[in-house]
Design a protein around this motif. Structure first.
Motif, short mmCIF file in Angstrom:
data_model
loop_
_atom_site.label_atom_id
_atom_site.label_comp_id
_atom_site.label_asym_id
_atom_site.label_seq_id
_atom_site.Cartn_x
_atom_site.Cartn_y
_atom_site.Cartn_z
N ALA A 299 -15.71 47.41 -12.08
CA ALA A 299 -16.01 46.28 -11.20
C ALA A 299 -15.53 44.95 -11.78
O ALA A 299 -15.14 44.04 -11.05
CB ALA A 299 -17.51 46.23 -10.92
N LEU A 300 -15.57 44.84 -13.11
CA LEU A 300 -15.00 43.64 -13.73
C LEU A 300 -13.49 43.62 -13.50
O LEU A 300 -12.90 42.59 -13.19
CB LEU A 300 -15.26 43.65 -15.23
CG LEU A 300 -16.54 43.01 -15.73
CD1 LEU A 300 -16.68 43.26 -17.22
CD2 LEU A 300 -16.58 41.51 -15.45
N ALA A 301 -12.88 44.79 -13.68
CA ALA A 301 -11.42 44.86 -13.53
C ALA A 301 -11.00 44.54 -12.11
O ALA A 301 -9.98 43.87 -11.90
CB ALA A 301 -10.93 46.25 -13.94
N ASP A 302 -11.78 45.00 -11.11
CA ASP A 302 -11.35 44.76 -9.72
C ASP A 302 -11.93 43.47 -9.14
O ASP A 302 -11.64 43.12 -7.99
CB ASP A 302 -11.65 45.98 -8.83
CG ASP A 302 -13.12 46.20 -8.54
OD1 ASP A 302 -13.92 45.24 -8.61
OD2 ASP A 302 -13.50 47.35 -8.21
N GLY A 303 -12.75 42.76 -9.92
CA GLY A 303 -13.24 41.45 -9.48
C GLY A 303 -14.55 41.47 -8.72
O GLY A 303 -15.05 40.41 -8.34
N THR A 304 -15.13 42.63 -8.49
CA THR A 304 -16.43 42.67 -7.81
C THR A 304 -17.49 41.97 -8.66
O THR A 304 -18.35 41.26 -8.14
CB THR A 304 -16.86 44.13 -7.55
OG1 THR A 304 -15.82 44.79 -6.84
CG2 THR A 304 -18.15 44.19 -6.74
N VAL A 305 -17.43 42.17 -9.97
CA VAL A 305 -18.25 41.39 -10.89
C VAL A 305 -17.36 40.28 -11.45
O VAL A 305 -16.26 40.54 -11.93
CB VAL A 305 -18.83 42.27 -12.02
CG1 VAL A 305 -19.51 41.40 -13.08
CG2 VAL A 305 -19.82 43.28 -11.44
N ASP A 306 -17.85 39.04 -11.34
CA ASP A 306 -17.02 37.89 -11.67
C ASP A 306 -16.96 37.58 -13.15
O ASP A 306 -15.92 37.15 -13.65
CB ASP A 306 -17.59 36.64 -10.96
CG ASP A 306 -17.58 36.82 -9.46
OD1 ASP A 306 -16.62 36.36 -8.83
OD2 ASP A 306 -18.52 37.46 -8.92
N ARG A 362 -14.23 31.97 -15.44
CA ARG A 362 -15.09 32.23 -14.27
C ARG A 362 -16.50 31.64 -14.43
O ARG A 362 -17.12 31.25 -13.45
CB ARG A 362 -15.20 33.73 -14.04
CG ARG A 362 -13.87 34.39 -13.68
CD ARG A 362 -13.77 34.64 -12.19
NE ARG A 362 -12.56 35.39 -11.86
CZ ARG A 362 -12.45 36.71 -12.00
NH1 ARG A 362 -13.47 37.44 -12.45
NH2 ARG A 362 -11.33 37.32 -11.68
N THR A 363 -16.99 31.62 -15.67
CA THR A 363 -18.32 31.04 -15.85
C THR A 363 -18.26 29.52 -15.66
O THR A 363 -19.18 28.92 -15.09
CB THR A 363 -18.88 31.38 -17.25
OG1 THR A 363 -17.85 31.20 -18.23
CG2 THR A 363 -19.37 32.82 -17.30
N ALA A 364 -17.17 28.91 -16.13
CA ALA A 364 -17.00 27.47 -15.89
C ALA A 364 -16.95 27.21 -14.38
O ALA A 364 -17.56 26.27 -13.87
CB ALA A 364 -15.72 26.97 -16.57
N ARG A 365 -16.24 28.08 -13.67
CA ARG A 365 -16.13 27.90 -12.22
C ARG A 365 -17.49 28.07 -11.54
O ARG A 365 -17.85 27.34 -10.63
CB ARG A 365 -15.11 28.89 -11.66
CG ARG A 365 -14.77 28.60 -10.20
CD ARG A 365 -13.87 29.66 -9.61
NE ARG A 365 -12.63 29.81 -10.36
CZ ARG A 365 -11.82 30.85 -10.25
NH1 ARG A 365 -12.10 31.85 -9.43
NH2 ARG A 365 -10.71 30.92 -10.95
N LYS A 372 -13.97 22.48 -18.26
CA LYS A 372 -14.12 23.58 -19.20
C LYS A 372 -13.35 24.80 -18.69
O LYS A 372 -12.90 24.85 -17.55
CB LYS A 372 -15.61 23.95 -19.34
CG LYS A 372 -16.53 22.77 -19.70
CD LYS A 372 -16.29 22.27 -21.10
CE LYS A 372 -17.36 21.25 -21.51
NZ LYS A 372 -17.06 20.66 -22.83
N GLY A 373 -13.22 25.81 -19.56
CA GLY A 373 -12.78 27.12 -19.09
C GLY A 373 -11.30 27.43 -19.11
O GLY A 373 -10.90 28.50 -18.67
N ALA A 374 -10.47 26.51 -19.64
CA ALA A 374 -9.03 26.81 -19.69
C ALA A 374 -8.35 25.87 -20.68
O ALA A 374 -8.82 24.75 -20.92
CB ALA A 374 -8.38 26.65 -18.31
#
Ligand SMILES: [Zn+2]
Length: 445
Positions: A299-306, A362-365, A372-374
């Protein structure tokens, strides 16, 4: 680059466009340019060449229980933010509960900000709390700069932070949707939990049976229905049940504004290996079976979990008894989260770019932290310098958080954080820290 004060150079810089050899120019705490590796260093600028170590954006951990003030013997801002810095985390967002007072009014937020101010080694923001009866406090808290609101749908574990029933959830969501805020939710259904066998005692299998996947699935389905009804933005905290993944994927495909996170312990530890009586592995929802873990990775790989966050939630060692029913539930992961996730990610064929996406970008977003985040021009010069192929064995005595209880003791992990940088200042190198210079962050209006 002519105004740069500092240039960080590495053969492996992780940028939003991929990993490349680069020189990162910094002025006034901000990244001003990402230039070719051999770019000329302007006179007066300091060059910091980290060779082949990886330069990645400082991690953003949006799920941390600092417990300060009120339960400072469990954890405090000084120790938690040192643990964060040691682990390559440069921003954390503090959960509204387990401190006294909880962050449920603007006055309480001010108290927490005062306590954190001189102790923060990394940047610190705050979530507010949604309780039965504090709907009137939500908008003032939003305007005072909290990043969103946490609610429980089942008992939280502390009396001063009661959970919401479905009517109270609807009232909170209606209010939060009115100012387009964010509700972050501990999603376990209290009726489902009450109906599960509550055996108690030291056997992990009994504890796992007492917090079944169905409790998460039921609560998540109800939350999605409410988010749909109000058009509200919701985020599912510490997802453990892989059975809920299709619900989340379908809701999102259908336009419901729902995101989800999971945690290092769900991704790297399995129910099968938890020794009986070892309540350093206790958290709610629980660490589940290896097959469940495989689906969380998918799910992480396919984006279901952010995203991936620690849910760092310590207590004093005496509350970690060998009875899973009564022991404090919470895993302390701040300092080890990057190494733990990276160790398992590389074994499964993922790259560091993926880990950065899940634990920084993604957490910054999620929190709307657009500085932050990049690693790119215009963002804060927050970095972790990582030796990704070096290994270490987890020694609890080397941890910085206050109570050195850890579920990772004795594990050999990949990924050694060599140094950590906050707005262009090195705040930690090889376990040596500078004076705390973290800032208190508020939501970008
Ligand atoms: Zn938590």
């Amino acid at each position: 680059m002519s105004d740069a004060e500092l240039v960080l150079r590495s053969t492996r810089v992780i940028t939003p466009e991929g990993t490349r050899a680069a020189s990162v120019a910094v002025a006034g705490g901000t990244i001003t340019a990402v230039l070719p590796h051999d770019a000329e260093v302007p006179p007066g600028a300091r060059l910091e060449d980290v060779g082949d170590h990886v330069l990645l954006p400082g991690l953003v951990d949006t799920h941390v229980h600092v417990n300060d003030p009120g339960r400072t013997e469990w954890e405090g801002f000084w120790t938690a933010t040192r643990a964060a810095a040691a682990g390559g985390i440069t921003t954390l967002v503090d959960m509204p509960l387990n401190s006294l007072p909880p962050t449920t009014t603007v006055d309480h937020l001010r108290i927490k900000q005062r306590v954190a101010a001189d102790k923060a080694h990394v940047d610190v923001g705050f979530w507010g709390g949604a309780l039965p009866g504090n709907v009137k406090d939500l908008r003032p808290l939003h305007e005072a700069g909290v990043f969103g609101f946490k609610a429980f749908l089942s008992p939280s574990g502390v009396d001063e932070f009661p959970h919401l029933d479905q009517d109270q959830l609807a009232r909170a969501l209606a209010e939060i949707a009115a100012f387009d805020g964010l509700l972050i939710v501990h999603a376990e259904d209290p009726h489902h939990l009450a109906a599960a066998p509550q055996q108690g005692g030291p056997r992990y299998a009994d504890f796992l049976a007492s917090r079944p996947r169905g409790a998460e699935d039921t609560a998540i389905a109800a939350l999605i229905a409410q988010a749909r009804r109000f058009g509200a933005r919701v985020h599912i905290l510490h997802l453990s049940s892989s059975d809920a993944l299709p619900l989340i994927a379908e809701a999102r495909a259908d336009g419901v504004r729902v995101t989800a996170e999971t945690c290092p312990h769900y991704l790297t530890l399995t129910a099968e290996e938890v020794p009986d009586g070892a309540s350093e592995f206790k958290c709610c929802p629980p660490i589940r079976e290896a097959a469940n873990q495989d689906l969380l990775w998918q799910a992480l790989a396919d984006g279901t979990v952010d995203c991936v966050v620690t849910d760092h939630s310590p207590s004093t060692a005496d509350l970690k008894t060998d009875d899973f029913a009564t022991a404090w539930g919470g895993i302390s992961g701040l300092q080890l989260s990057l190494a733990a996730v990276w160790t398992e990610a590389r074994r499964r064929g993922h790259g560091l770019e993926d880990v950065v996406r899940w634990m920084s970008e993604r957490t910054a977003r999620l929190a709307g932290l657009d500085r932050k985040g990049a690693i790119e021009a215009g963002r804060d010069a927050d970095f972790a310098v990582l030796a990704p192929d070096e290994t270490f064995t987890v020694d609890p005595a080397a941890l910085q958080h206050r109570n050195r209880v850890t579920a990772y003791a004795g594990r050999t992990l990949h990924g050694v954080v060599k140094s950590t940088w906050l707005r262009g200042r090195r705040i930690q190198a090889d376990g040596e820290f500078t004076e705390p210079k973290g800032r208190l962050l508020t939501r970008t209006p």
